[in-house]
Design an enzyme around this catalytic site. Structure first.
Site, mmCIF file in Angstrom:
data_model
loop_
_atom_site.group_PDB
_atom_site.id
_atom_site.type_symbol
_atom_site.label_atom_id
_atom_site.label_comp_id
_atom_site.label_asym_id
_atom_site.label_seq_id
_atom_site.Cartn_x
_atom_site.Cartn_y
_atom_site.Cartn_z
ATOM 1 N N VAL A 11 92.165 37.855 32.691
ATOM 2 C CA VAL A 11 92.428 38.068 34.121
ATOM 3 C C VAL A 11 92.860 36.777 34.811
ATOM 4 O O VAL A 11 93.846 36.757 35.554
ATOM 5 C CB VAL A 11 91.176 38.668 34.806
ATOM 6 N N ASP A 30 89.172 26.086 33.207
ATOM 7 C CA ASP A 30 88.287 26.737 32.236
ATOM 8 C C ASP A 30 87.383 25.679 31.619
ATOM 9 O O ASP A 30 87.784 24.525 31.453
ATOM 10 C CB ASP A 30 89.078 27.463 31.142
ATOM 11 N N ARG A 154 95.741 46.199 33.603
ATOM 12 C CA ARG A 154 95.416 46.672 32.245
ATOM 13 C C ARG A 154 95.957 45.669 31.244
ATOM 14 O O ARG A 154 97.116 45.245 31.372
ATOM 15 C CB ARG A 154 96.135 47.998 31.943
ATOM 16 N N GLY A 260 90.911 61.043 21.782
ATOM 17 C CA GLY A 260 90.998 60.020 20.737
ATOM 18 C C GLY A 260 89.644 59.667 20.175
ATOM 19 O O GLY A 260 88.723 60.499 20.131
ATOM 20 N N GLY A 264 87.133 51.974 24.425
ATOM 21 C CA GLY A 264 86.531 50.681 24.097
ATOM 22 C C GLY A 264 87.094 49.657 25.055
ATOM 23 O O GLY A 264 87.474 49.983 26.176
ATOM 24 N N CYS A 267 86.365 46.300 29.367
ATOM 25 C CA CYS A 267 85.924 46.755 30.692
ATOM 26 C C CYS A 267 85.123 48.059 30.687
ATOM 27 O O CYS A 267 83.985 48.073 31.142
ATOM 28 C CB CYS A 267 87.129 46.895 31.622
HETATM 29 N N1 LIG Z 1 90.260 41.953 30.782
HETATM 30 C C1 LIG Z 1 90.640 42.895 31.645
HETATM 31 O O1 LIG Z 1 91.497 43.726 31.343
HETATM 32 C C2 LIG Z 1 90.032 42.953 33.020
HETATM 33 C C3 LIG Z 1 90.639 43.747 34.011
HETATM 34 C C4 LIG Z 1 90.087 43.786 35.279
HETATM 35 C C5 LIG Z 1 88.944 43.060 35.561
HETATM 36 N N2 LIG Z 1 88.355 42.297 34.591
HETATM 37 C C6 LIG Z 1 87.175 41.505 34.929
HETATM 38 O O2 LIG Z 1 87.587 40.152 35.109
HETATM 39 C C7 LIG Z 1 86.554 39.260 34.660
HETATM 40 C C8 LIG Z 1 87.109 38.336 33.607
HETATM 41 O O3 LIG Z 1 87.499 39.096 32.484
HETATM 42 P P1 LIG Z 1 88.380 38.488 31.294
HETATM 43 O O4 LIG Z 1 88.693 39.615 30.383
HETATM 44 O O5 LIG Z 1 89.483 37.680 31.865
HETATM 45 O O6 LIG Z 1 87.289 37.519 30.626
HETATM 46 P P2 LIG Z 1 87.517 36.373 29.525
HETATM 47 O O7 LIG Z 1 86.270 36.291 28.764
HETATM 48 O O8 LIG Z 1 88.816 36.607 28.826
HETATM 49 O O9 LIG Z 1 87.710 35.044 30.401
HETATM 50 C C9 LIG Z 1 86.693 34.432 31.127
HETATM 51 C C10 LIG Z 1 86.955 32.930 31.064
HETATM 52 O O10 LIG Z 1 86.081 32.263 31.991
HETATM 53 C C11 LIG Z 1 85.729 31.012 31.433
HETATM 54 N N3 LIG Z 1 84.555 30.490 32.146
HETATM 55 C C12 LIG Z 1 83.281 30.924 32.121
HETATM 56 N N4 LIG Z 1 82.513 30.171 32.950
HETATM 57 C C13 LIG Z 1 83.325 29.264 33.517
HETATM 58 C C14 LIG Z 1 83.120 28.222 34.477
HETATM 59 N N5 LIG Z 1 81.917 27.984 35.007
HETATM 60 N N6 LIG Z 1 84.170 27.480 34.829
HETATM 61 C C15 LIG Z 1 85.382 27.707 34.297
HETATM 62 N N7 LIG Z 1 85.632 28.678 33.397
HETATM 63 C C16 LIG Z 1 84.623 29.449 33.006
HETATM 64 C C17 LIG Z 1 85.518 31.328 29.962
HETATM 65 O O11 LIG Z 1 85.588 30.183 29.152
HETATM 66 C C18 LIG Z 1 86.670 32.317 29.707
HETATM 67 O O12 LIG Z 1 87.838 31.650 29.248
HETATM 68 C C19 LIG Z 1 85.421 40.160 34.176
HETATM 69 O O13 LIG Z 1 84.507 40.348 35.212
HETATM 70 C C20 LIG Z 1 86.120 41.460 33.852
HETATM 71 O O14 LIG Z 1 85.260 42.566 33.963
HETATM 72 C C21 LIG Z 1 88.888 42.214 33.329
#
Ligand SMILES: NC(=O)c1ccc[n+]([C@@H]2O[C@H](COP(=O)([O-])OP(=O)(O)OC[C@H]3O[C@@H](n4cnc5c(N)ncnc54)[C@H](O)[C@@H]3O)[C@@H](O)[C@H]2O)c1
Length: 439
Positions: A11, A30, A154, A260, A264, A267
């Site tokens: 995200v 990060d 997505r 399906g 998974g 999210c």
């Molecule tokens: N992946 C998706 O499709 C999606 C879609 C919508 C919403 N979300 C939500 O967005 C959020 C992030 O999801 P994601 O899939 O991107 O997660 P991810 O695990 O891919 O990325 C999170 C990142 O945050 C970093 N991080 C953690 N603590 C930190 C800090 N204190 N300072 C700096 N960086 C830090 C981690 O190292 C990691 O790289 C979640 O809450 C998820 O539910 C995800």
């Protein structure tokens, strides 16, 4: 305009790159130095179509920068976004907010002037208020406003989703601080405002619930059609025609009605669980969400039994080719993928697994049993196999010539757990063909 994006995952990286493309200066932060080093070197740590070019272009223009130094990144930022992970908390199923609170408090300590702290991570209702309480405690001297801007992109279509969303949800505090935050966020999203993207401006609690309610509803549609698929199988009906027949009703809609192997991904499983826990904590159980979760858990395990049954009730010593490991096509994300339940169960029953995924093998390898053999393509995976199981509907699997596939196999069993093939064509090619919810 300058912003900081905390978290460079699926995200944070996509949102940061897209905001940069809108002309905003984005500092992407990060804690994972290997991710930041890779990005600085022009390498993208995840697979997401078109993301590499967007990141490289905006980095070259100087609008997108990468750092592990949060304190420096927030200097001069009008808005700081939290896009850190909110995984399932071990033991109780609630969302783990450790990363959100840690990042929020660090932002507060580092800030030198007023800013808007925007939660983009998916967080349970009440989190925004708690973030506010914590940042105020950390910096009573500063004007830090909190806001909620849940993300709906997505994986696999993330850039298009961010650039042309169905809506933008902006949850803000009451009164003048909230109005100011809303104005900043609207300015940030101006290019989308101009293409008439609806903006849903709400309070913090409402925005937080919108995100979970959306994901839970979509997951519910999937569990619903999966149960209907079982009924179709038992009664000799075709679930795809049922899905079309109901989905053409505008009140229902056609999307998320593909039967399906169970949902998974990063999210739906964690968000449905956290939403159900929130309902219980408030004394207002979300029984449909609880049923959605239970149906999905059973489904993933039932899929392995289905494969075993199709192999004559015993897979010991048999070779099974698995096509697709990621939870869906066009991503390398393995989080909560059905393959993580199905493959170990087949391996434990004695099957020899030959797996192939176009992008997911790197992340799959440490998560699957060590004995799994990774093939270099679908035909290579099927070499000498007693059965082939299609788990993820990557486009390249849709176009496999059936004669070529069966030609390299030892057996002739094909389990199409995504209904991508034509049953008649597959039977004509000599397969004993199984799909989901079709006679
Ligand atoms: N992946 C998706 O499709 C999606 C879609 C919508 C919403 N979300 C939500 O967005 C959020 C992030 O999801 P994601 O899939 O991107 O997660 P991810 O695990 O891919 O990325 C999170 C990142 O945050 C970093 N991080 C953690 N603590 C930190 C800090 N204190 N300072 C700096 N960086 C830090 C981690 O190292 C990691 O790289 C979640 O809450 C998820 O539910 C995800």
């Amino acid at each position: 305009m300058k912003i900081a994006m905390i978290g460079a995952g699926y995200v944070g990286l996509v949102s940061g790159a897209c905001f940069a493309e809108f002309g905003v200066d984005v500092a992407l932060v990060d804690t994972d130095a290997s991710k930041i080093d890779a990005l600085k070197a022009g390498r993208i740590p995840i697979y997401e179509p078109r993301l590499d070019q967007l990141v490289v272009d905006n980095a070259r223009e100087g609008r997108l920068t990468f750092t592990t130094d949060l304190d420096e990144a927030v200097q001069g930022a009008e808005a700081v976004f939290l896009a850190v992970g909110t995984p399932t908390r071990r033991g109780d199923g609630h969302a783990d907010l450790t990363y959100v609170f840690a990042a929020a408090e660090q932002v507060a300590r580092a800030a030198k002037g007023p800013l808007v702290l925007v939660t983009k991570s998916t967080v349970p209702v009440g989190t925004g208020r708690e973030v506010k309480r914590r940042v105020q405690a950390a910096r009573p001297d500063l004007d830090i406003t909190v806001a909620s801007n849940p993300e709906f992109l997505r994986e696999g279509a993330a850039i298009g989703d961010f650039m042309r969303p169905d809506r933008i949800v902006l949850g803000v505090e009451e009164g003048a601080p909230g109005e100011r935050a809303l104005a900043i966020l609207k300015r940030l999203y101006r290019p989308l405002y101009l293409i008439e993207t609806p903006i849903v401006a709400t309070g913090l609690e409402t925005a937080e619930i919108i995100k979970y309610a959306a994901n839970a509803f979509l997951a519910m549609k999937i569990s619903f059609i999966n149960e209907v698929a079982d009924l179709c199988e038992a009664a000799g009906a075709d679930v795809q025609q049922v899905a079309r027949g109901i989905g053409l009703d505008g009140r229902i809609g056609r999307k998320f009605l593909h039967a399906g192997a169970g949902y998974g991904g990063s999210c739906f499983p964690k968000d449905t669980l956290a939403f159900a826990r929130t309902g219980q904590a408030f004394g207002t159980p979300l029984r449909l969400v609880e049923a959605t979760i239970a149906v999905n858990e059973d489904r993933k395990l039932a899929m392995a039994d289905r494969v075993i049954a199709a192999c004559g009730g015993d897979v010991k010593g048999k070779t099974i080719a698995v096509l697709g490991l990621t939870f869906k096509p066009e991503t390398d994300d393995m989080r909560d993928a059905p393959s993580l339940e199905i493959v170990p169960k087949l391996a434990a029953a004695g099957a020899l697994i030959r797996a192939f995924d176009p992008q997911g093998i790197g992340f799959a390898r440490p998560l699957l049993p060590a004995a799994v053999h990774y093939a270099s393509n679908a035909i290579d995976a099927a070499e000498g196999a007693d059965a082939v199981v299609l788990l993820t509907e990557w486009n390249e699997f849709r176009n496999i010539a059936p004669e070529k596939l069966i030609g390299v196999m030892k057996g002739n069993v094909l389990l199409d757990l995504r209904n991508v093939y034509d049953p008649v064509a597959m039977r004509e090619a000599g397969f004993t063909y199984y799909s989901i919810g079709r006679p």
